[in-house]
Design an enzyme around this catalytic site. Structure first.
Site, PDB file in Angstrom:
ATOM      1  N   LYS A  46       0.948  -1.369  -0.046  1.00 15.17           N
ATOM      2  CA  LYS A  46      -0.028  -0.067  -0.065  1.00 15.17           C
ATOM      3  C   LYS A  46       0.929   1.127   0.027  1.00 15.17           C
ATOM      4  CE  LYS A  46      -3.931  -1.588   2.326  1.00 15.17           C
ATOM      5  NZ  LYS A  46      -4.467  -1.673   3.642  1.00 15.17           N
ATOM      6  N   HIS A  49       1.935   6.694   3.286  1.00 19.80           N
ATOM      7  CA  HIS A  49       1.077   8.021   2.907  1.00 19.80           C
ATOM      8  C   HIS A  49       1.512   8.964   3.931  1.00 19.80           C
ATOM      9  CE1 HIS A  49      -1.355   6.901   6.460  1.00 19.80           C
ATOM     10  NE2 HIS A  49      -1.565   5.766   5.776  1.00 19.80           N
ATOM     11  N   HIS A  52       1.876   8.165   7.552  1.00 20.74           N
ATOM     12  CA  HIS A  52       3.126   7.331   7.975  1.00 20.74           C
ATOM     13  C   HIS A  52       4.195   8.070   8.032  1.00 20.74           C
ATOM     14  CE1 HIS A  52       0.910   3.845   6.195  1.00 20.74           C
ATOM     15  NE2 HIS A  52       0.976   3.517   7.525  1.00 20.74           N
TER      16      HIS A  52
END
Ligand code: ARG
Length: 489
Positions: A46, A49, A52
């Site tokens: 994933k 983003h 994070h």
């Protein structure tokens, strides 16, 4: 009680203290204590983003500061590399893997595959069952499933590493959720024995109503697979045994407040010493908002982190190009300024506050920004360069630093270590960010009000010396936040 400090003595002491220690503010007060910091922790396959990024920056700053104060710090990247979504991804990859050149932009392709398979699951029950089966197989050690999953992991980590390299992030352990797959059995047994584990619609849960938490903690799903929470419980047990932690911090967005409340409550049933359960602490932080509103995956206005860092550098470079086109090593400096700006923006306000991500503000040299602090530091450097010498501390006459502006600076320098300690007491790196901003501002006022280069040699020496100390503390402080200082700007 009123008391007066003899200013001259105070000044002398502060100056000597900074002079004495190459690493001013460093201490041993944390000696013998172990601090586990679980931070960054993105999810495999994933996008990494901006949430994070915040975790990486806040956790990284805490890590550095604890370490500077003598604590033994263990930084853990608790990768999201497990869970039912991998059953889906494996299925999607089996079906369509050949359509993609996955090495090129793995996260992008895997995200797309994930969206496709989710759609297929909605349309067809049998696909969904297949996915569930895949995850089950993965948990049971099926070689084919493991092989694909490992490939996803490897490709994702390579992408994440690009971001970590830019930020200078460091982890002592990369044990993600999957690491705990063979440690779940023990958790199940302990919880069974506790008598608190109950069946509910085929799943196994722990009711936490009595503890004031209305949502039960799901320990095992109806299809027997474990959950994010179970894996966190296994991690607590493992970390207590392996690291004998005094504190275990979890740096995530406040969206996970409930999760950690539940997990920490259930952890009390694991039979651990109170030392450990008391040391568990969630360190939540606010969302990152665009000036236009929330960033979200679903709406697709998510910013890819790598692009974000690239853009920061490009914007910084453009500013340098406009202001100081002949600067040597422009690219390296633009990197420090651009990335530093993003890091400082993440740390500038108390972490729980939502943060507005606005390029113009983040990079504003006159605002309360990373570049402003860097610019101040560069100014201290250029003052000394212009003068061409750095006076020895023995040559500094304290009485030349008794004006309001100099004293302001000295008082701030005096509380540096105390500021670091406060950061660890509140788990709040913004206290240091704020401090550095205050110091930079105090220096700017000093610089405006006091002529540094003067006819009077003693006055000049004292002021130059103070300037150099400001530079030293700014550099140490920003380094602790994870920001690099350019020597020129
Ligand atoms: N992977 C999770 C996420 O992206 C964060 C993990 C935080 N750490 C933990 N031990 N639960 O939301």
């Amino acid at each position: 009680m009123n008391f007066y400090i003899k200013k001259q003595l105070f000044i002398k002491e502060v100056l000597e203290e900074v002079e004495k220690k190459e690493q001013y503010g460093k201490s041993e007060i944390g000696k013998g204590k172990n601090i586990v910091i679980d931070y960054s922790s993105p999810n495999i396959a994933k996008p990494f983003h901006i949430g994070h990024l915040r975790s990486t920056v806040i956790g990284g700053a805490l890590y550095n500061i604890y370490q500077y104060l003598g604590y033994h710090t263990i930084g853990i990247n608790h990768l999201g590399d497990y869970g039912t979504q991998f059953g889906k991804l494996i299925e999607g990859y089996k079906l369509w893997g050949e359509e993609y050149d996955i090495e090129k932009d793995p996260i992008h392709d895997l995200t797309e595959i994930y969206i496709r398979i989710n759609q297929a699951c909605k349309e067809e029950e049998s696909v969904l069952n297949q996915c569930r089966d895949n995850f089950k197989k993965l948990e049971e050690g099926d070689p084919y499933c493991i092989q694909i999953w490992e490939r996803f992991k490897e490709l994702s980590l390579k992408e994440f590493q690009k971001v970590y390299d830019q930020l200078g992030s460091h982890f002592d352990s990369w044990n993600g959720e999957a690491f705990y797959s063979d440690k779940m059995e023990e958790i199940m047994q302990i919880l069974e024995k506790s008598g608190k584990l109950v069946e509910s619609e085929g799943a196994k849960i722990i009711d936490l109503e009595e503890q004031g938490i209305n949502t039960p903690c799901i320990i095992q799903k109806s299809n027997d697979s474990t959950t994010y929470a179970t894996r966190d419980l296994a991690a607590i047990l493992y970390r207590a045994r392996t690291y004998d932690f005094d504190k275990a911090l979890y740096v995530t967005s406040y969206e996970q407040v409930l999760h950690f409340k539940q997990v920490f409550e259930v952890a009390k049933l694991l039979g651990l010493d109170e030392k450990y359960t008391k040391g568990l602490q969630h360190i939540p932080f606010g969302m990152v908002l665009l000036p236009t509103g929330k960033m979200s995956t679903r709406e697709g206005n998510i910013i890819k982190l790598e692009d974000l860092l690239e853009e920061a550098k490009a914007r910084a470079q453009k500013m340098i190009e406009e202001k100081n086109p002949n600067l040597e090593g422009k690219e390296e400096i633009a990197k420090k300024v651009g990335i530093g700006a993003i890091i400082f923006n993440d740390l500038a306000n108390s972490r729980i506050k939502d943060e507005i991500f606005d390029w113009d503000q983040i990079l504003n040299f006159q605002g309360e920004t990373g570049p402003y602090i860097q610019y101040t530091y560069v100014r201290t450097k250029s003052v000394i360069e212009k003068i061409g010498y750095l006076p020895k501390i023995q040559e500094v006459k304290e009485e030349k630093l008794m004006d309001e502006y100099s004293l302001n600076i000295i008082k701030l320098i005096y509380v540096f270590e105390d500021t670091l300690i406060q950061v660890t007491q509140k788990e709040e790196p913004s206290i240091l960010a704020r401090y550095l901003m205050d110091l930079a501002k105090a220096f700017s006022i000093f610089y405006q009000e006091n002529k540094i280069i003067t006819e009077e040699k003693e006055l000049q020496d004292a002021r130059v010396y103070l300037t150099s100390i400001v530079g030293k503390v700014l550099k140490i402080g920003t380094q602790l936040l994870g920001i690099e200082m350019p020597d020129k700007m």
